[in-house]
Scaffold this active site. Structure first.
Site, PDB file in Angstrom:
ATOM      1  N   ASP A   1      -6.749  -8.260  -5.579  1.00 52.33           N
ATOM      2  CA  ASP A   1      -5.332  -8.107  -5.922  1.00 52.33           C
ATOM      3  C   ASP A   1      -4.687  -9.495  -6.046  1.00 52.33           C
ATOM      4  OD1 ASP A   1      -3.038  -6.581  -6.367  1.00 52.33           O
ATOM      5  OD2 ASP A   1      -2.511  -6.484  -4.247  1.00 52.33           O
TER       6      ASP A   1
ATOM      7  N   ILE B   1      -0.117   0.427  -3.182  1.00 53.70           N
ATOM      8  CA  ILE B   1       0.587   0.696  -1.926  1.00 53.70           C
ATOM      9  C   ILE B   1       0.060  -0.231  -0.832  1.00 53.70           C
ATOM     10  CG2 ILE B   1       1.021   2.428  -0.099  1.00 53.70           C
ATOM     11  CD1 ILE B   1       2.270   3.407  -2.603  1.00 53.70           C
ATOM     12  N   ASN B   2       0.972  -0.940  -0.200  1.00 50.56           N
ATOM     13  CA  ASN B   2       0.592  -1.725   0.979  1.00 50.56           C
ATOM     14  C   ASN B   2       1.640  -1.572   2.085  1.00 50.56           C
ATOM     15  OD1 ASN B   2      -0.787  -3.459   2.631  1.00 50.56           O
ATOM     16  ND2 ASN B   2       0.020  -5.319   1.712  1.00 50.56           N
ATOM     17  N   THR B   3       2.878  -2.021   1.793  1.00 53.86           N
ATOM     18  CA  THR B   3       3.922  -2.090   2.830  1.00 53.86           C
ATOM     19  C   THR B   3       4.114  -0.785   3.599  1.00 53.86           C
ATOM     20  OG1 THR B   3       5.045  -3.745   1.506  1.00 53.86           O
ATOM     21  CG2 THR B   3       6.366  -2.640   3.175  1.00 53.86           C
TER      22      THR B   3
ATOM     23  N   GLY C   1       7.040  -5.058  -1.216  1.00 54.25           N
ATOM     24  CA  GLY C   1       7.741  -5.025   0.076  1.00 54.25           C
ATOM     25  C   GLY C   1       8.828  -3.961   0.097  1.00 54.25           C
TER      26      GLY C   1
ATOM     27  N   SER D   1       5.359   1.197  -2.657  1.00 53.50           N
ATOM     28  CA  SER D   1       5.905   1.725  -1.389  1.00 53.50           C
ATOM     29  C   SER D   1       7.371   2.075  -1.533  1.00 53.50           C
ATOM     30  CB  SER D   1       5.789   0.665  -0.287  1.00 53.50           C
ATOM     31  OG  SER D   1       4.442   0.440   0.018  1.00 53.50           O
TER      32      SER D   1
ATOM     33  N   SER E   1      -6.107  -8.724  -1.125  1.00 52.77           N
ATOM     34  CA  SER E   1      -5.448  -9.912  -1.677  1.00 52.77           C
ATOM     35  C   SER E   1      -6.206 -11.140  -1.154  1.00 52.77           C
ATOM     36  CB  SER E   1      -3.995  -9.972  -1.210  1.00 52.77           C
ATOM     37  OG  SER E   1      -3.968 -10.242   0.187  1.00 52.77           O
TER      38      SER E   1
ATOM     39  N   GLY F   1       4.146  -2.615  -6.046  1.00 51.55           N
ATOM     40  CA  GLY F   1       5.302  -2.324  -5.198  1.00 51.55           C
ATOM     41  C   GLY F   1       5.567  -0.837  -5.114  1.00 51.55           C
TER      42      GLY F   1
HETATM   43  P1  13P Z   1       3.895  -2.802  -1.597  1.00 53.45           P
HETATM   44  O1  13P Z   1       3.492  -3.719  -0.480  1.00 53.45           O
HETATM   45  O2  13P Z   1       5.327  -2.913  -1.910  1.00 53.45           O
HETATM   46  O3  13P Z   1       3.463  -1.413  -1.344  1.00 53.45           O
HETATM   47  O4  13P Z   1       3.147  -3.312  -2.909  1.00 53.45           O
HETATM   48  C1  13P Z   1       1.767  -3.425  -2.911  1.00 53.45           C
HETATM   49  C2  13P Z   1       1.317  -4.117  -4.125  1.00 53.45           C
HETATM   50  O5  13P Z   1       1.907  -4.001  -5.188  1.00 53.45           O
HETATM   51  C3  13P Z   1       0.112  -4.930  -4.023  1.00 53.45           C
HETATM   52  O6  13P Z   1      -0.214  -5.574  -5.208  1.00 53.45           O
END
Ligand code: 13P
Length: 288
Positions: free
Chosen positions: A85, A230-232, A179, A210, A50, A208
């Site tokens: 992103d 996937i990030n959170t 998140g 996660s 990002s 989103g």
């Molecule tokens: P999460 O942080 O909810 O996994 O989402 C990641 C995302 O959609 C990044 O663009």
């Protein structure tokens, strides 16, 4: 292998009904364990930064060369797309200039007309540079770079309209959030997803990703979701691993304070979650 853009990998995933993991990269350790795990699982992979993370790591060129050099030095042979992103127009141009192979233009806060105008202009520039373009219709709510934003589901007419432009894939709002999901979340809007998938013939993106229950992920892939972000979830795993390391090790003994030891422990925990995701997305062995 050199970086690739998302076009071929997403077209194949869409056709064969699996999803390519999009993993948000937060630091060197994230990048290294993501690439090594994708290689071990023979999964195509999208590594994404990002704009805020790009600022954190030092800049667009740092992010681009980190990934390119890891691919080279670790002998990564699976297809890897390096993706921006949620960029605005200027951030997309900077990513292309620095050598990213893929961009997401997030015009979801703009008026629809402006979103389309910028999408059209960026699609031409992207095409000239062999870069793939993702855009967004609807607004994915939740926490984006530490700011809470209200979500909005995608408007079907706008989806149809924007899909006529030369884009690689479309991020949609189907009650998905960035998140952690609220306790009273009532799941993805499959009725809307089905309508979108029936109306356009284009790989769809689930932001989103996660903490969405496995059965919903699998069902969504059946209705055109071909890229899952996937990030959170990995951030939580990483933070908990650091905490656990501190609890089970005496830092004054055996040089346990060495960051390489600490991060090795955290990376092993991340690897377990990455493999779980690749299995659910059904992307294992798809790079063969
Ligand atoms: P999460 O942080 O909810 O996994 O989402 C990641 C995302 O959609 C990044 O663009």
């Amino acid at each position: 292998m050199k970086l690739v853009n998302m076009k071929k990998m997403l077209a194949k995933a869409y056709k064969e009904k699996y999803a390519i993991p999009h993993i948000n990269i937060n630091n060197l350790e994230w990048a290294k364990i993501t690439l090594l795990t994708a290689e071990e699982c023979k999964s195509p992979i999208i590594v994404a930064f990002s704009p805020k993370t790009i600022e954190y790591v030092g800049g667009y060129h740092v992010a681009a060369w980190l990934i390119k050099n890891l691919i080279w030095d670790l002998n990564i042979s699976v297809p890897v797309a390096l993706h921006l992103d949620h960029g605005n127009y200027d951030e997309c141009l900077k990513a292309i200039e620095a050598g990213f192979s893929s961009i997401m233009y997030d015009g979801s806060c703009e008026e629809f007309k402006i979103n389309c105008k910028n999408t059209k202009a960026l699609s031409e520039i992207a095409k000239k540079n062999y870069v793939s373009l993702e855009v967004e219709i609807g607004k994915i709510g939740g926490c984006e770079d530490n700011k809470f934003v209200q979500g909005a589901i995608s408007n079907l007419e706008e989806v149809k309209e924007i899909s006529k432009l030369d884009i690689c894939c479309l991020a949609i709002g189907i009650n998905n959030f960035h998140g952690e999901y609220p306790k009273d979340w009532n799941g993805l809007d499959f009725e809307l997803l089905k309508k979108i998938n029936a109306a356009i013939n284009l790989p769809l993106v689930l932001h989103g990703g996660s903490q969405i229950p496995e059965e919903q992920i699998i069902k969504s892939i059946g209705f055109g979701i071909s890229k899952i972000n996937i990030n959170t979830e990995l951030q939580i795993v990483y933070a908990n691993a650091l905490k656990e390391y501190m609890e089970i090790n005496n830092l004054d003994e055996n040089r346990n304070y060495d960051p390489r030891k600490i991060n090795k422990f955290a990376m092993q925990k991340m690897k377990e979650v990455l493999i779980e995701k690749f299995k659910v997305f059904n992307s294992i062995n798809k790079a063969k």
